[in-house]
Enzyme design. Sequence first.
Site, PDB file in Angstrom:
ATOM      1  NE  ARG A  28      -4.722   6.704   5.495  1.00 54.40           N
ATOM      2  CZ  ARG A  28      -4.056   6.781   4.326  1.00 54.40           C
ATOM      3  NH1 ARG A  28      -3.774   7.958   3.802  1.00 54.40           N
ATOM      4  NH2 ARG A  28      -3.663   5.690   3.705  1.00 54.40           N
ATOM      5  CE  LYS A  29     -11.722   3.192   1.183  1.00 52.88           C
ATOM      6  NZ  LYS A  29     -12.672   2.122   0.816  1.00 52.88           N
ATOM      7  CB  THR A  30     -11.111  12.327   4.316  1.00 50.77           C
ATOM      8  OG1 THR A  30      -9.672  12.287   4.292  1.00 50.77           O
ATOM      9  CG2 THR A  30     -11.595  11.524   5.523  1.00 50.77           C
TER      10      THR A  30
ATOM     11  CB  THR B 212     -15.780  10.493   4.945  1.00 47.84           C
ATOM     12  OG1 THR B 212     -15.112   9.256   4.655  1.00 47.84           O
ATOM     13  CG2 THR B 212     -15.675  10.771   6.437  1.00 47.84           C
TER      14      THR B 212
END
Length: 347
Positions: free
Chosen positions: A190-192, A325
Amino acid sequence: MDTEVSSGEERGLEPQEEDRAGSGRLDGGAALDSARFPLLLGQSGAAEAKSSHIYRGLPLLLPPTTLAALADSWLREDCPSLNFAALATGAVPSQAALWAKSPGILAGCPFFDAIFAQLNCRVSWFLPEGSRLVPVVKVAEVQGPAHHLLLGERVALNTLARCSGIASAAAAAVELAKATGWAGHVAGTRKTTPGFRLVEKYGLLVGGAACHRYDLGGLVMVKDNHVVAAGGVDKAVRGARLAAGFELKVEVECGSLQEAVQAARAGADLVMLDNFKPEELHPTAAALKAQFPRVAVEASGGVTLDNLPQFCGPHVDVISLGMLTQAAPALDFSLKLFVEEAITPRF
């Protein structure tokens, strides 16, 4: 807006351009190792055909209304008021060629289309989503009013470059994992980038990786801070289990075998062994699986393309990499207007 995909013969590419479009490189112009990256190099016909089918279906995941809303927001960000440069070009009907100038995987065509659709421009693709790019190759042409082509140029290129870079990194990671014989899942995190998550998660899919949870509602993940706030692993997991109901899985981030066993006993579906070194990861995963064979194990933290194979093992089900990402380099594309027939420009 209609989007077309043309064959090499129809698009008038030179033979050397056609050859380059089908060979494979990943970065810096260095040739890929066919033993490590067979799918990127087209070494497996059946697998490549299956991948091609998947690529064709991926755009169906993107709701048209969402694409239009994103494209509109990006264009408004870039030009919220007056477009003075439009007076220099006017609205004369024009066409531009999209050139790929760095190697990798083409990804993000639906976003590119949506941006130009907002500007009443028409895109004709010469290479489909998921194609291997070996520069310099013409990827598409865009037709529309000159001032609209230039208004969408930078926004469209930024989106395509970023998405393609993520797909390229994801594809490399998947091939590295497969080369070890490992049968698990390579995943993103979820590191976006805020506001750009859909593009980045889509790029992961085109590259053959798993998205992991798209947002907080996709899976209940109990992390170290949740454990502290709840007063312990057992309390945190049981609370998450009650909230998740029957429809969501619960994953727990653990820093030791003891925590992993506690989480599994409390009802975790997945256990994330976070920041474990490979020599610590595999015996811990084996010990946990011996007691709880149905609990899935995810390895995360400190995983890169250089050390990924070391994390692959028979007791590890998922390996997640935030760098896919966060650190994937963007591919280089250019959009060049031309009068009659597009020729390969000098870059």
